[in-house]
Design an enzyme around this catalytic site. Structure first.
Site, PDB file in Angstrom:
ATOM      1  N   TYR A 167       0.858  -1.191   0.000  1.00 47.05           N
ATOM      2  CA  TYR A 167       0.000   0.000   0.000  1.00 47.05           C
ATOM      3  C   TYR A 167       0.895   1.242   0.000  1.00 47.05           C
ATOM      4  O   TYR A 167       1.768   1.394   0.849  1.00 47.05           O
ATOM      5  CB  TYR A 167      -0.890  -0.044   1.240  1.00 47.05           C
ATOM      6  CG  TYR A 167      -2.035   0.956   1.299  1.00 47.05           C
ATOM      7  CD1 TYR A 167      -2.185   1.980   0.371  1.00 47.05           C
ATOM      8  CD2 TYR A 167      -2.985   0.875   2.308  1.00 47.05           C
ATOM      9  CE1 TYR A 167      -3.237   2.872   0.440  1.00 47.05           C
ATOM     10  CE2 TYR A 167      -4.059   1.759   2.393  1.00 47.05           C
ATOM     11  CZ  TYR A 167      -4.167   2.766   1.457  1.00 47.05           C
ATOM     12  OH  TYR A 167      -5.209   3.660   1.540  1.00 47.05           O
ATOM     13  N   CYS A 168       0.667   2.132  -0.967  1.00 46.54           N
ATOM     14  CA  CYS A 168       1.360   3.421  -1.024  1.00 46.54           C
ATOM     15  C   CYS A 168       2.875   3.208  -1.053  1.00 46.54           C
ATOM     16  O   CYS A 168       3.383   2.485  -1.896  1.00 46.54           O
ATOM     17  CB  CYS A 168       0.909   4.292   0.142  1.00 46.54           C
ATOM     18  SG  CYS A 168       1.512   6.002   0.089  1.00 46.54           S
ATOM     19  N   VAL A 169       3.628   3.831  -0.140  1.00 51.60           N
ATOM     20  CA  VAL A 169       5.086   3.739  -0.182  1.00 51.60           C
ATOM     21  C   VAL A 169       5.570   2.313   0.022  1.00 51.60           C
ATOM     22  O   VAL A 169       6.653   1.944  -0.464  1.00 51.60           O
ATOM     23  CB  VAL A 169       5.734   4.674   0.861  1.00 51.60           C
ATOM     24  CG1 VAL A 169       5.471   6.130   0.523  1.00 51.60           C
ATOM     25  CG2 VAL A 169       5.231   4.370   2.263  1.00 51.60           C
TER      26      VAL A 169
END
Length: 590
Positions: free
Chosen positions: A322-324
């Protein structure tokens, strides 16, 4: 309301005494807060800012106002209206072409009172003019234009008449009705936020991790200096043989995926027969201040993948980033491919994740030399970055909704924000290892090195994300302001294996946390080959509701074999014994 704001009631002695007391109490609250800051060595502004929430005498040192408060506030509103008119004449302002749906001006007083209707319409027209000018100026390069547009938008939002007591009819009405009590409550709210170093976005004390959020049953089965690994208790007789390991972003708490049971992606996965594991990252302190990309790839993601494989006795796992953490997962997959160990991961799911930062959006505006110098200064002593600075940055990207909305509600109206689990999570910040955070911004956002062959090294090994053949599910949010969909799409240009792209309604959080039972938003798919995001959108099919079932169907196509939910599938009954109950202690640490 209109009569009072036009003429104002004639003040009597009791009125003067009351408003003098209000101003005196405000001064006392400011002095008490200043004294407390000295005791606790907390920073305090050298002079209180002109918040716009109080009559000028609050900060001017006068013993009593020169006029009654109602007349003074009305005079201020009229001055603003005249000022807007002058601006309009100077720039050749035309009335707004169409009525705007704007929550800031939803109250009927903005239209019922001619004075405030004039202020509202002039402001909106002037906003359009200023924002349009930023697009029309010639001779600017792309980066400079983006900075100008961002600064103009934030200036326009900050200068909204709704943000100031003298030009907000709701605040004026509340001040008159409560005889200034809202202003004192608002000042109290503001002083608490200054002391905490963070804007309050949800009612305090309502949510508690492990009690009414992050409550999905499970056990922590491994703890390292970097993370805890949670294994969730199955609720079905059989589960998918290949487990799922979730890597949430280390810049936030993992429980965004495990809010209330009704919103929990974790619970939904478990209830749908998935053996689920969650990584809970440690909030940075001195012990991991020197963590780097190598740590998050080798001693983080790969260590968790190998742990799950060993505990369950399986060849591979499905991984979610998720994301970074999705960005890091791409580096992990590239590293595994370089070591001929790619079979450890059966599939990878990327939630609002970026690997090529060419089109990374407004966050790139916070990666210049001044930002890097500030980060160096903020982290010089302890080696890690206080998470409140990151929270403030993300809030600034949506200042109208995440800053000024609460300034009006909390400080001017003197009200408490309603309880909201998502915003509780948003305020529950985590600290970041400073060297790794700066490297992430400098090497990825600015240098875009992960998109280059060999541009990034893991444990000395150059990696190439173009070589990743792992089947991948790539989800983007249509209205995502942190990982714009056109940026997420670029994964499609790099990975060489099977890929499925899905565009979800809403943004970076709500676009992900969208349970089927809520029947909210929608998502788009396109099974035809597409070279660009525009091609995808042009031929996409719209589906109502949550994208989660689409992902589950895709996951089962990768490996559908089921096994009994027994033995090592029960947390703590495999090779690793339970350390503690989920959600664990790392998620509670600050």
């Amino acid at each position: 309301m209109a009569d009072e704001t036009e003429t104002g009631p004639t003040p009597n002695l009791e009125d003067w005494q009351h408003w003098t007391w209000v101003m005196g109490r405000a001064q006392q609250m400011l002095m008490e807060a200043w004294a407390d800051s000295l005791k606790t060595a907390q920073p305090w502004p050298t002079s209180p800012p002109a918040w716009g929430a109080f009559p000028p005498a609050f900060f001017g040192g006068e013993a009593a106002p020169a006029a009654d408060p109602v007349s003074m506030m009305n005079a201020g509103a009229q001055a603003w209206a005249k000022g807007f008119e002058a601006w309009g004449r100077m720039v050749g302002l035309q009335p707004a072409a169409a009525e705007k749906k704007d929550r800031r001006f939803a109250a009927p007083e903005w239209r019922d009172n001619p004075l405030f209707d004039q202020i509202r319409q002039t402001y909106l027209a002037l906003s359009d003019k200023l924002l349009g000018t930023a697009d029309q100026i010639e001779g600017l390069d792309k980066e400079t234009r983006a900075k100008l547009k961002f600064a103009t938008r934030n200036f326009v939002d900050a200068m909204s008449p709704s943000n100031f007591a003298l030009t907000n009819p709701q605040v004026l009405k509340k001040t008159i009705e409560s005889r200034g009590e809202n202003l004192l409550k608002g000042l109290g709210n503001m002083l608490k936020d200054i002391a905490a170093g963070q804007l309050t976005q949800t009612k305090p004390g309502v949510f508690e991790v492990g009690k009414n959020i992050a409550t999905t049953p499970g056990k922590v089965i491994r703890e390292t200096a970097l993370y805890q690994l949670i294994q969730y208790t199955p609720t079905t007789d059989e589960v998918l043989e290949t487990p799922v390991v979730v890597f949430p972003p280390w810049i936030n708490r993992f429980y965004i995926l495990d809010l209330s049971p009704e919103k929990s992606f974790v619970k939904w996965c478990v209830d749908n027969g998935i053996s689920l594991f969650m990584v809970s990252w440690k909030s940075a302190d001195e012990s991991i201040a020197d963590a780097t990309l190598d740590d998050y790839v080798l001693r983080g993601q790969i260590d968790a993948i190998d742990t799950v494989r060993d505990v369950l006795g399986v060849e591979n796992v499905h991984a979610i980033g998720y994301c970074v953490a999705g960005t890091t997962l791409a580096a992990t997959l590239a590293y595994l491919h370089s070591k001929k160990q790619q079979d450890k991961v059966a599939s990878a799911t990327f939630l609002t994740a970026q690997v090529d930062f060419t089109l990374a959006g407004d966050l790139k505006l916070f990666t210049g030399p001044d930002t890097m110098a500030l980060l160096e200064q903020l982290t010089a002593e302890k080696g890690y970055l206080d998470g409140r600075y990151m929270a403030a940055t993300f809030n600034l990207l949506r200042g109208r909704d995440l800053i000024w909305n609460y300034v009006v509600n909390n400080y001017l109206l003197g009200e408490e924000p309603p309880p909201f689990d998502l915003l509780h999570w948003n305020s529950d910040t985590t600290n970041l290892p400073s060297s790794w955070h700066r490297a992430y911004l400098q090497d990825l956002y600015v240098g875009n090195k992960l998109a280059e062959k060999g541009g990034v090294r893991v444990a000395g090994t150059p990696v190439d994300i173009d070589q990743v053949k792992t089947p991948s599910y790539i989800q983007a949010g249509r209205e995502d302001h942190i990982a714009p969909p056109e940026s997420v799409w670029k994964i499609m240009d790099h990975f060489s294996g099977e890929k499925r792209f899905l565009l979800a309604g809403s943004g970076h959080i709500a676009g992900v946390v969208n349970p089927p039972a809520a029947e909210k938003y929608c998502y788009w798919t396109n099974d035809r080959p597409c070279g660009t995001l525009d091609d995808f959108v042009e031929g996409a099919t719209e589906h109502k509701g949550s994208w989660w079932p689409d992902w589950l169907a895709w996951l089962k196509k990768q490996s559908a074999r089921m096994v009994k939910a027994e033995g090592a599938r029960i947390p703590g009954e495999g090779k690793l014994k339970a350390v503690e109950d989920a959600p664990g202690r790392y998620v509670r640490e600050h």
